[in-house]
Scaffold this active site. Sequence first.
Site, PDB file in Angstrom:
ATOM      1  N   GLU A 171       0.830  -1.215   0.000  1.00  0.00           N
ATOM      2  CA  GLU A 171       0.000   0.000   0.000  1.00  0.00           C
ATOM      3  C   GLU A 171       0.863   1.264   0.000  1.00  0.00           C
ATOM      4  O   GLU A 171       0.355   2.388   0.040  1.00  0.00           O
ATOM      5  CB  GLU A 171      -0.929  -0.009   1.215  1.00  0.00           C
ATOM      6  N   ASN A 196      -0.973  -6.888  -4.469  1.00  0.00           N
ATOM      7  CA  ASN A 196      -1.590  -6.011  -5.460  1.00  0.00           C
ATOM      8  C   ASN A 196      -0.543  -5.120  -6.127  1.00  0.00           C
ATOM      9  O   ASN A 196       0.456  -4.758  -5.519  1.00  0.00           O
ATOM     10  CB  ASN A 196      -2.644  -5.116  -4.800  1.00  0.00           C
ATOM     11  N   ASP A 255      -7.479  -4.367  -5.225  1.00  0.00           N
ATOM     12  CA  ASP A 255      -6.604  -4.828  -4.142  1.00  0.00           C
ATOM     13  C   ASP A 255      -6.726  -6.326  -3.907  1.00  0.00           C
ATOM     14  O   ASP A 255      -6.723  -6.788  -2.772  1.00  0.00           O
ATOM     15  CB  ASP A 255      -6.867  -4.056  -2.831  1.00  0.00           C
TER      16      ASP A 255
HETATM   17 CA   LIG Z   1      -2.948  -5.069  -0.674  1.00  0.00          CA
END
Ligand SMILES: [Ca+2]
Length: 582
Positions: free
Chosen positions: A200, A277, A319
């Site tokens: 992230e 992701n 995600d």
């Molecule tokens: Ca993630």
Amino acid sequence: MKRRFSHFLAGLAAATALVAAPALADHHGPTSSDLMNDAASAGDVLSYGMGPWQQRFSGLDALNSDNVSKLVPVFAASLGGEKQRGQEAQPLVYDGTIYVTGSYSRLFAFDARTGEKKWEYTARLPDGIMPCCDVVNRGAAIHGEKIIFATLDARLIALNRETGKVIWNKKTADYQEGYSATAAPLIVKDMVITGNSGGEFGVVGAVQARNVDTGELVWERPVIEGHMGTLNGAPNGMTGKLNATWEGDLWKTGGGATWLGGTYDPGTNLLYFGTGNPAPWNSHLRPGDNLYTSSTLAIDADTGVIKWHYQTTPHDGWDFDGVNEFIPFDATMNGKPMKLGAKADRNGYFYVLDRTNGKLLGAHKFVMQTTWADGINLKTGRPNYIGEGRPGAPNGAEKGKVVFSSPSFLGGKNWMPMAYSQDTGLFYIPSNDWGMDIWNEPIAYKKGAAYLGAGFTIKPIADDHIGALRAMDPKTGKIVWEYKNAAPLWGGVLTTKGNLVFTGTPEGYLKAFDAKTGTELWKFQTGSGVVGSPVTWEQDGEQYVAVMSGWGGAVPLWGGEVAKTFKDISQGGMLWVFKLPK
Ligand SMILES: [Ca+2]
Ligand SMILES: [Ca+2]
């Protein structure tokens, strides 16, 4: 006694299959060969997942579906401390000691018979660490005289397992760039193999192998195409092909964090690591498949070279980290005995691959709803995307079109490991049915800052449950049984030859189910939510079960509208140990 003896024989056969010769006992502690044999050695739990395949299957059956209703606690041991939060660890058991990691990068040694604390180690964490999803840790690794765990400031620390004193302490990445670490390390051929966290924050996912005795780097394999790998300090080839599936410089901050660690198959000498992701979440900023994000990678354990990859969510926009455990198993498919592996992905599909070459053999929906794709094409291996399921592009400074997406970004299944029973041939998947409103926003990369370009609200999609423990037949894709739970499931699963499946609930229970039918047979209230992974072993001629209790993890931080199912749950931090009364 008959049951135990038959187990001993089965264990011996499995041990012979895995390692050429049984390793001689090493008085300094478990060897790499012992770790490869962990699934068959009933008297200890030496590794995360109970063996390199991490099937979480025990051949013990003294405790079984006929007598589990009598299971009682032996002791509970507190982790103490003013701060509690999520306890996601799986205990290790060796030589009369239970080792558990705790929240805030702590490691504890407890007497396995009395629960008395032997020692405690607390890592000194700097200000400014950036764990996305609670201050958790999922477990340690044991080798020789050492016990090894990863810390929230992206370090790997080896302690003397008898004293808790530091043997080595290595930085694996820069926490100020957003890197952290929460997974249990994996030990293969005297190397400690780890991934990294921070998807992230626009980090670059990588797998590292270090010398278990010194902590020095042996090889590193970044998982985003364009980055170079290393072996013994020398360059060892580029990952993929520069700019083949990324435009411009986006690969430099491409994400793909390998934050859940990996499994290992001694037969093929392959490590199986999932990747997270792509960064940022806003997919309109990065056209292309964005390899190797949201994928399973098979990596040569000796060199760190990628042998095959399978991408579960090309050009992810939700995600859907592909980090979930890829579990090797052997089964007959279409009349042929095969070396297989399976993964229940965040995106809601359960994949079965040939683990020798990555060929897709099956893809089955294991959740109520998938709004982003309508099945997986078995020929191409790609999802049948539903166009309107992708959140829209921002218009200038304005956010893009909001879409409802299911599963939510917390996934059809998140970190919590499933189990595979060699007895029933079923996988037991701790899953969740939930959706989200998601939209994209403009974003630019800034070192050490969140790099999402998206907003979201999580929502329930069923009246009677969010969590669902599901028994999946990997050959047919059929859900054989399911157990529904009001709050989201967030703990690991254990299955045994005693026809049992164990898992915990946020409501505070450790529960046991009939492995064949899903009938609930036993439950015990631990006083806080159970989000750890249970284990079982044999000690002094009796079968024991242990699990951590302590509510936390990503759900209370990001739960949105589903938060009402868990708003009254108390925090905690206890190791619970159970057995049958004598
Ligand atoms: Ca993630
Ligand atoms: Ca064992």
